[in-house]
Design an enzyme around this catalytic site. Structure first.
Site, PDB file in Angstrom:
ATOM      1  N   LYS A 196      -8.137  -2.695  14.597  1.00 41.29           N
ATOM      2  CA  LYS A 196      -6.754  -2.292  14.374  1.00 41.29           C
ATOM      3  C   LYS A 196      -6.246  -3.037  13.144  1.00 41.29           C
ATOM      4  CE  LYS A 196      -2.349  -1.587  14.758  1.00 41.29           C
ATOM      5  NZ  LYS A 196      -2.267  -2.025  13.333  1.00 41.29           N
ATOM      6  N   LYS A 239      -6.551 -12.638  12.013  1.00 42.71           N
ATOM      7  CA  LYS A 239      -5.160 -12.542  12.460  1.00 42.71           C
ATOM      8  C   LYS A 239      -5.075 -12.243  13.964  1.00 42.71           C
ATOM      9  CE  LYS A 239      -2.138 -10.540   9.666  1.00 42.71           C
ATOM     10  NZ  LYS A 239      -1.245  -9.531   9.066  1.00 42.71           N
ATOM     11  N   LYS A 271      -9.280  -2.288   8.556  1.00 44.67           N
ATOM     12  CA  LYS A 271      -8.257  -1.894   7.584  1.00 44.67           C
ATOM     13  C   LYS A 271      -8.716  -0.594   6.936  1.00 44.67           C
ATOM     14  CE  LYS A 271      -4.489  -3.740   5.603  1.00 44.67           C
ATOM     15  NZ  LYS A 271      -3.457  -4.579   6.206  1.00 44.67           N
ATOM     16  N   THR A 329       7.877  -7.655  11.056  1.00 45.08           N
ATOM     17  CA  THR A 329       7.008  -8.610  10.339  1.00 45.08           C
ATOM     18  C   THR A 329       7.852  -9.603   9.546  1.00 45.08           C
ATOM     19  OG1 THR A 329       5.238  -6.995  10.215  1.00 45.08           O
ATOM     20  CG2 THR A 329       5.125  -8.826   8.679  1.00 45.08           C
TER      21      THR A 329
HETATM   22  P1  NAD Z   1       6.175  -2.350   0.861  1.00 41.80           P
HETATM   23  O1  NAD Z   1       5.491  -1.301   0.099  1.00 41.80           O
HETATM   24  O2  NAD Z   1       7.184  -1.964   1.883  1.00 41.80           O
HETATM   25  O3  NAD Z   1       6.919  -3.360  -0.140  1.00 41.80           O
HETATM   26  C1  NAD Z   1       6.274  -4.004  -1.202  1.00 41.80           C
HETATM   27  C2  NAD Z   1       7.356  -4.651  -2.038  1.00 41.80           C
HETATM   28  O4  NAD Z   1       6.746  -5.401  -3.089  1.00 41.80           O
HETATM   29  C3  NAD Z   1       8.277  -3.637  -2.709  1.00 41.80           C
HETATM   30  O5  NAD Z   1       9.592  -4.139  -2.741  1.00 41.80           O
HETATM   31  C4  NAD Z   1       7.708  -3.567  -4.113  1.00 41.80           C
HETATM   32  O6  NAD Z   1       8.655  -3.151  -5.062  1.00 41.80           O
HETATM   33  C5  NAD Z   1       7.339  -5.015  -4.304  1.00 41.80           C
HETATM   34  N1  NAD Z   1       6.429  -5.231  -5.421  1.00 41.80           N
HETATM   35  C6  NAD Z   1       5.355  -4.496  -5.798  1.00 41.80           C
HETATM   36  N2  NAD Z   1       4.816  -5.006  -6.931  1.00 41.80           N
HETATM   37  C7  NAD Z   1       5.565  -6.088  -7.248  1.00 41.80           C
HETATM   38  C8  NAD Z   1       5.512  -7.024  -8.299  1.00 41.80           C
HETATM   39  N3  NAD Z   1       4.591  -6.965  -9.248  1.00 41.80           N
HETATM   40  N4  NAD Z   1       6.445  -8.012  -8.310  1.00 41.80           N
HETATM   41  C9  NAD Z   1       7.395  -8.084  -7.359  1.00 41.80           C
HETATM   42  N5  NAD Z   1       7.490  -7.225  -6.346  1.00 41.80           N
HETATM   43  C10 NAD Z   1       6.587  -6.242  -6.295  1.00 41.80           C
HETATM   44  O7  NAD Z   1       5.019  -3.260   1.501  1.00 41.80           O
HETATM   45  P2  NAD Z   1       5.133  -4.278   2.710  1.00 41.80           P
HETATM   46  O8  NAD Z   1       4.791  -3.562   3.957  1.00 41.80           O
HETATM   47  O9  NAD Z   1       6.416  -5.039   2.604  1.00 41.80           O
HETATM   48  O10 NAD Z   1       3.908  -5.253   2.387  1.00 41.80           O
HETATM   49  C11 NAD Z   1       4.032  -6.375   1.525  1.00 41.80           C
HETATM   50  C12 NAD Z   1       2.888  -7.320   1.817  1.00 41.80           C
HETATM   51  O11 NAD Z   1       2.952  -7.740   3.176  1.00 41.80           O
HETATM   52  C13 NAD Z   1       1.477  -6.743   1.645  1.00 41.80           C
HETATM   53  O12 NAD Z   1       0.628  -7.793   1.221  1.00 41.80           O
HETATM   54  C14 NAD Z   1       1.089  -6.338   3.049  1.00 41.80           C
HETATM   55  O13 NAD Z   1      -0.308  -6.304   3.227  1.00 41.80           O
HETATM   56  C15 NAD Z   1       1.717  -7.447   3.831  1.00 41.80           C
HETATM   57  N6  NAD Z   1       1.956  -7.162   5.246  1.00 41.80           N
HETATM   58  C16 NAD Z   1       2.772  -6.126   5.645  1.00 41.80           C
HETATM   59  C17 NAD Z   1       3.013  -5.940   6.981  1.00 41.80           C
HETATM   60  C18 NAD Z   1       3.967  -4.890   7.494  1.00 41.80           C
HETATM   61  O14 NAD Z   1       4.249  -4.890   8.697  1.00 41.80           O
HETATM   62  N7  NAD Z   1       4.518  -4.038   6.655  1.00 41.80           N
HETATM   63  C19 NAD Z   1       2.399  -6.756   7.938  1.00 41.80           C
HETATM   64  C20 NAD Z   1       1.579  -7.795   7.496  1.00 41.80           C
HETATM   65  C21 NAD Z   1       1.378  -7.972   6.146  1.00 41.80           C
END
Ligand code: NAD
Length: 379
Positions: A41, A65, A77, A152
């Site tokens: 997952k 994790k 993934k 998250t």
């Molecule tokens: P998302 O697509 O919702 O948001 C990503 C954000 O990062 C956006 O605001 C985007 O504009 C910004 N961004 C992209 N490139 C950038 C840059 N060069 N400089 C600054 N900001 C930038 O994605 P998310 O779900 O928030 O995921 C973000 C991170 O968290 C990823 O590494 C993801 O793997 C991790 N993550 C997400 C979740 C979840 O529940 N969504 C859970 C665990 C980990």
């Protein structure tokens, strides 16, 4: 590209499935890393530049994790090489998930990652059936929309608060990179907990205010303009990437991987780094931060709120009863805070990076499961 076999070691991946479809132009991959503790997952990422290596690394993070939070799922993934803003997103997604019907839901359950939203989770269950093929589905479909609820990011903020309280940094200044599903919810909860968020960024730019940004206003702008919200504050603009280097006691990278290398780690002023994003710091950077006495809470500890709620959601799929949202938030807070203390204490006791400490705790659990299944034990 290096060979896919180079990605395999004694922990996994157990399976790599690459699929494509000439009609929609879809190219994608599913990596099932290690299922000793349960079926795979992990979120599905849609990004034009996504690679098999990146997805394999993220699948491994998921193995640690799940074991780190002591929940019985395995690391996996998926990644789709496509632009999430494409007008053909739905066709591409349907074509991708259809080709994985052998694996889903017996070996893998879809989740959300960058580029996918609750609506996409709804499309997945429409395509593959809703007996456990995806989590993160909308509330109207009986799901726990963890991105919409910001679970998250809420968990990341709880971790910040827990780690900060050990260092006397409660209520201090925080810089948050990324204002997406994770970043905005982190900033929102930190604001509620009394922290001063002094910088945020999106892919379209970064803004900072040493006196603290108006987070409720930024959240309102985000719901109207998304990532473009930063353009509404030209007077607060800073150079992209500089948000992690502003004057702040705490930094939360919550956007991309590999943003803090050794040189950046030398330059950062923060005393506490909480990894909201997956893999934001390089191993060299982690050593530099350890040497400089900067506390780091690793990704798979700090951003595990999504997986805790995903575990709730997977149970909820089989039950007509809706899991109470408050109990999910309470469980996320409790589990993540106690994991943070456990990992930071283990790191201090052994004088190793918190990544090493957290990984060994998780590896002990995976190793125990592999032993019981009669698998050869990794060193
Ligand atoms: P998302 O697509 O919702 O948001 C990503 C954000 O990062 C956006 O605001 C985007 O504009 C910004 N961004 C992209 N490139 C950038 C840059 N060069 N400089 C600054 N900001 C930038 O994605 P998310 O779900 O928030 O995921 C973000 C991170 O968290 C990823 O590494 C993801 O793997 C991790 N993550 C997400 C979740 C979840 O529940 N969504 C859970 C665990 C980990």
């Amino acid at each position: 590209m290096s060979s896919m076999f180079d990605l395999m070691d004694e922990w996994g991946p157990e399976k790599i499935v690459a699929v494509s479809d000439a009609k929609t132009g879809m190219k994608g991959v599913l990596v099932i890393d290690n299922t000793s503790r349960g079926i795979g997952k992990g979120g599905t990422r849609m990004q034009p530049g996504v690679t098999v290596e990146e997805i394999a690394r993220l699948a491994r993070v998921m193995t640690w994790k799940w074991a780190g939070v002591d929940l019985f799922y395995g690391g996996a993934k998926a990644g789709i090489q496509a632009d999430p803003r494409s007008p053909y997103k739905e066709e591409i997604l349907r074509s991708f998930v259809r080709r994985l019907s052998n694996e889903v839901p017996r070996e893998y359950v879809f989740g959300l990652d960058m580029g996918l939203t609750e609506n996409d989770a709804a499309v997945i269950i429409d395509e593959l059936g809703d007996r456990g093929s995806a989590v993160g589905t909308p509330y109207e479909l009986g799901g726990v929309p963890y991105d919409q609820l910001g679970i998250t990011g809420y968990g990341v903020a709880e971790v910040v608060d827990q780690a900060a309280s050990r260092q006397g940094l409660q209520g201090s200044r925080v810089a948050v990179q990324g204002f997406g599903a994770v970043g905005h919810a982190t900033a929102s909860r930190l604001h509620d907990l009394g922290y001063q968020v002094v910088a945020i960024s999106t892919a379209q730019g970064a803004i900072a205010d040493p006196n603290g940004l108006d987070i409720p206003e930024l959240l309102r702008r985000r719901s109207e303009s998304g990532d473009a919200l930063v353009a509404d504050f030209p007077e607060l603009k800073i150079d992209p990437g500089d948000e992690l280097f502003v004057d702040a006691e705490i930094a939360v990278p919550a956007a991309l991987q590999d943003v803090i290398d050794a040189a950046a780690a030398e330059r950062m002023g923060a005393r506490l780094v909480v990894e909201g994003a997956n893999l934001p710091t390089s191993p060299e950077a982690q050593q530099v931060l350890l040497r400089r006495g900067v506390t780091v809470v690793p990704d798979f500890v700090a951003n595990a709120g999504g997986v805790v709620s995903a575990a709730f959601a997977m149970d909820a799929r089989y039950s007509p009863f809706r899991a109470a949202t408050e109990s999910i938030f309470a469980t996320v807070s409790e589990k993540l805070r106690s994991n943070t203390v456990q990992v930071l204490e283990a790191a201090e006791d052994r004088s190793v990076t918190s990544h090493e400490a957290a990984r060994s705790l998780a590896q002990e659990r995976v190793r125990a499961a592999m032993l019981l299944r009669g698998k050869p034990l990794p060193h």
